[in-house]
Design an enzyme around this catalytic site. Structure first.
Site, PDB file in Angstrom:
ATOM      1  N   GLY A 160      17.425  20.540  38.657  1.00 39.57           N
ATOM      2  CA  GLY A 160      17.740  19.155  38.315  1.00 39.57           C
ATOM      3  C   GLY A 160      18.372  18.428  39.482  1.00 39.57           C
ATOM      4  O   GLY A 160      18.145  18.770  40.651  1.00 39.57           O
ATOM      5  N   SER A 161      19.231  17.483  39.151  1.00 39.16           N
ATOM      6  CA  SER A 161      19.748  16.554  40.172  1.00 39.16           C
ATOM      7  C   SER A 161      20.510  17.216  41.294  1.00 39.16           C
ATOM      8  O   SER A 161      20.724  16.602  42.338  1.00 39.16           O
ATOM      9  CB  SER A 161      20.652  15.533  39.498  1.00 39.16           C
ATOM     10  OG  SER A 161      19.940  14.880  38.489  1.00 39.16           O
TER      11      SER A 161
END
Lengths: 599, 247
Positions: free
Chosen positions: A307-308
């Protein structure tokens, strides 16, 4: 006189004949017979090396024990015969075995009924009790010489669950038909992968002894000696206290967040030494049975989509190639089209004026993709490779996964809309922390290591070779990105708050990045909107890095207060580390920066 | 090779020696008889014995040693073999027996025998000692084994009580709780003390035991011992010095 002479000659001849017979023809048989009478083979055990943490506290060590065995069939016959021959002088077998069982209960604390069942069974040979204290075993064998005691060793894990997924477990193996090769061997973890180093080689020697007593060796008769070589001790980079803290708090946090599983790592910012590597599930190797599911080490074997947290790749590349500066302002719309896909931000918004720092601090997918497109797929792919993604770190633990990064040649149009925001590629928590270690170490990535040294039986310490550092970005790039990521923990009035103000630690500058990655729904084969990997990677302190922490939670209850961010756990861990290692406070407070211009 | 073979050899050697001794005895007896019954040494009988030259010399020498006259005729049975020695052998027996020489021979024999006895006794004593020592060694080894077992057992207890999990459990039993975020006292370059962080009472975890929760975090007044301790350890020159709240 002649008769005497003849007799003497006959005697001489007879002696000669006998001499030849004994020396030439019967010699081998006779010497073998005498050998059997007095020579004995004495086994010399090799002590298995210990596994100790960086402070020398043992995580695993060997203890010599005894296992008692018995020959019920033969003993029954012998005692009953003796009792029949000399009634009153000897007990019969029933009475004798009852005495033995009672004595064993008194000395060893075992159940007398169970022992009695074994003693009175019809078996030729039974093991009575395993792994008891040698002094207690001697008490029994001195009183009941027909009980035999086998020398064995057990592995003691004083910390129980502490680092059990790393250290693993070793047990006594008897699969070799040659009893001399029976020894402790590893089943899982480092005990298994470092078995050759730890186990050593048992030795033996042949000696002449006083009959019936192997202890009294006739002087000068020791021969055919094969010396036992003890195993080496292994020193890990793990710190037992930190490991315990991380294990306990990770398990508690995962439980609170309702996560299926969780892993975390703490590593040195400069050397890549792993101080703690934890999973929420662990097992107690001292117990007789183990839970197979808890014996694995998902922190190194299970990759996930980050993810981020992966936005740091775009951040590094865009600063390294001079595409932007931290304070440059970008126009960030609510969504962006990449090939045939539309990517949104996590919160719905119109056109925003965000600084580069703001894009990463507020974790804007759209802004990140805008920057990534200016970096270009080739330079981006190259940066992934230089950060060690898709390659094993070589930490030294068994079953390590390299994660997966699609090769540049196989990228489709939308791949470049996925990778910069941390979807469509996978990494282990180690690889994730290693990326941030690069940022913390001024652009030099040092692959993580968990084995520090080998201490040979002669006491010499052999330091494991330290991996070569890999220059990923210029030092200034790493410092700029590190400073930018401080804003993630910024708690400021709207709209200048980062995604993780909970991660901030009073007195210290902290860099970090949150991540929320969608998991693939196994039924629909699309990204799920309820199952996530929640990740966090952080650097403590940002102005003079000492530690890098990586955390991943698998499928926490996203709607619960603890289920949507791992930042609070990072805060607790960072606070503990700051106290434990007396980390000096940051010279200045983290400056508050503009993330988004007021619209 | 193995010991028994050696033993057998020795035995054989012993046997051989015995046989040798028996032979010598026989020879000596034969010699004795020759003294008593010289008529059996008639020259007509001599050739039957067919002694070698070396044997002849040996007999001659013995005869010389014993200093007897009748050694002479025996040697003389083969004239011309060794005229010089013969001449000596002829001349010596004519002298009176020398008592000094006899005494020295006796001393020599006594010396050899006593040395032999001393040697045998020493060997016996040494091997007895070695065996006795091996029993002592066995006892000592057993003692060492017992002590190292005890040491191992004690070490095991210490290690298990020293492990992080055991310590945490003990601390919990004593009513201790994790301290949480501490506040820091920072001594500035001007000597002024400022507090970083927000000192809070440590709180017991949710499921408390029946024992009363003990508050463990009481921040000391600013500029007190914590700051002093701090200045000691860091020299008090820089702004990032901190005193830790040992809560």
């Amino acid at each position: 006189m002649r008769v005497v002479r003849i007799l003497l000659v006959i005697g001489l001849i007879a002696t000669g004949v006998k001499l030849v017979q004994v020396q030439a023809f019967e010699a081998p048989a006779l010497s073998a017979k005498s050998q059997r009478q007095r020579s004995a083979t004495v086994d010399v055990q090799a002590v298995r090396g210990s596994i100790v943490d960086r402070n020398g506290s043992p995580l695993a060590f060997s203890v010599e024990v005894r296992t008692l065995s018995y020959r019920p069939q033969a003993m029954r016959k012998q005692w009953d015969q003796a009792a029949a021959k000399h009634p009153g002088q000897f007990d019969n077998y029933e009475a004798h075995s009852a005495k033995l069982a009672q004595r064993m209960q008194d000395v060893l604390g075992v159940d007398a009924h169970q022992m009695l069942a074994k003693l009175r069974s019809a078996a030729k040979f039974v093991y009575l009790v395993n792994n008891i204290d040698p002094s207690k075993a001697r008490t029994i064998t001195d009183e009941f010489p027909e009980v035999s005691a086998e020398v064995r060793a057990v592995r003691d894990y004083p910390g129980h669950n502490l680092a059990s997924n790393i250290v693993g477990v070793a047990n006594w193996r008897m699969d070799d038909p040659d009893t001399r090769n029976h020894n402790l061997h590893g089943l899982s973890g480092l005990e298994s992968s470092l078995d050759l180093m730890l186990a050593g080689t048992p030795g033996h020697q042949v000696v002449d002894t006083e009959e019936g007593d192997d202890g009294v060796v006739i002087p000068g008769t020791v021969r055919q000696t094969q010396a036992a070589v003890d195993g080496s001790d292994v020193v890990l980079t793990i710190d037992g206290d930190v490991q315990y803290y991380l294990q306990e708090h990770l398990a508690a946090f995962a439980k609170k967040a309702g996560a299926h599983s969780a892993s975390a790592v703490i590593m040195d910012a400069h050397t890549g030494e792993v101080y703690a590597l934890a999973n929420d599930k662990s097992f107690d190797p001292n117990k007789p049975t183990y839970d197979n599911a808890a014996m694995a080490n998902p922190a190194v074997s299970n990759p996930y989509e980050p993810g981020s947290v992966n936005k740091v790749v775009t951040a590094l590349a865009s600063i390294e190639y001079g595409i932007t500066t931290p304070t440059a302002v970008h126009e960030v719309p609510g969504q962006i089209q990449v090939a045939d896909r539309t990517v949104h931000d996590a919160w719905s918004h119109g056109l925003l004026q965000m600084t580069t720092t703001g894009i990463f601090a507020k974790s804007s997918n759209v802004g990140t993709l805008e920057l990534a497109q200016r970096v270009g797929p080739d330079r981006f792919s190259d940066m992934l490779k230089r950060l060690g993604l898709g390659q094993r770190t070589g930490i030294g633990l068994p079953g390590e996964s390299p994660g997966s990064v699609p090769p540049r040649s196989q990228w489709s149009g939308s791949t470049f809309g996925n990778l910069p925001i941390g979807q469509g590629l996978s990494m282990t928590v180690l690889q994730m922390a290693s990326m941030y270690q690069t940022v913390a170490n001024d652009g030099v990535r040092v692959p993580p290591r968990i084995i520090s040294a080998e201490v040979r039986p002669d006491g010499s310490r052999v330091q494991m070779p330290r991996p070569q550092g890999i220059r990923v970005v210029k030092p200034q790039t790493a410092i700029t990105v590190r400073n930018m990521l401080r804003a993630v923990t910024q708690g400021a009035p709207y709209p200048n708050s980062g995604t993780a103000p909970q991660a901030a630690l009073p007195g210290y500058q902290v860099s970090g990045k949150t991540g929320t990655a969608q998991q693939i729904n196994p039924v629909t084969h699309t990204y799920s909107n309820s199952n996530y990997w929640i990740t966090f990677a952080g650097i403590l302190p940002a102005d003079s890095p000492r530690f890098v922490v990586g955390i991943v939670l698998d499928r926490p209850v996203y709607t619960s207060p603890d289920g949507h961010s791992a930042a609070p756990l990072f805060h607790d861990v960072a606070s503990f580390l700051a106290q434990k290692y007396n980390i000096p406070l940051s010279k200045t407070e983290t400056p508050v920066v503009t993330l988004q211009l007021p619209s | 090779m193995t010991a028994p073979a050696r033993t057998d050899k020795k035995r054989a050697a012993g046997a051989a020696a015995k046989t040798g001794a028996a032979k010598n005895g026989a020879a000596a007896k034969a010699g004795a008889t020759t003294v008593e019954q010289p008529e059996r040494l008639a020259p007509a009988e001599r050739p039957r014995r067919t002694r070698s030259a070396a044997a002849e010399r040996a007999y001659a020498r013995r005869a010389q040693r014993e200093g007897r006259r009748d050694g002479g005729p025996r040697v003389r049975t083969r004239p011309g073999t060794e005229p010089v020695r013969e001449a000596r052998a002829e001349s010596r027996p004519r002298r009176q027996p020398v008592p000094r020489k006899q005494a020295s021979t006796a001393t020599f024999v006594v010396l050899v025998i006593s040395m032999l006895l001393v040697g045998v006794a020493t060997t016996l004593w040494l091997s007895t000692q070695a065996i006795a020592d091996s029993y002592k060694l066995d006892d000592a080894k057993k003692g060492v084994a017992a002590l190292s077992e005890q040491a191992e057992q004690l070490q095991r207890e210490v290690t298990s009580m020293d492990s992080a999990s055991a310590l945490a459990k003990r601390a919990q039993e004593l009513g201790m709780v994790p301290s949480g975020d501490p506040a820091y006292l920072v001594v500035g370059p001007d000597g002024k003390v400022r507090m970083v962080g927000d000192p809070k009472k440590a709180e017991a975890p949710k499921p408390p035991k029946t024992t009363t929760p003990t508050s463990t975090s009481t921040p000391p007044p600013a500029g007190h011992d914590a700051a002093g301790h701090d200045a000691d350890s860091h020299g008090g020159a820089q702004a990032d010095q901190h005193g830790q709240d040992h809560g």
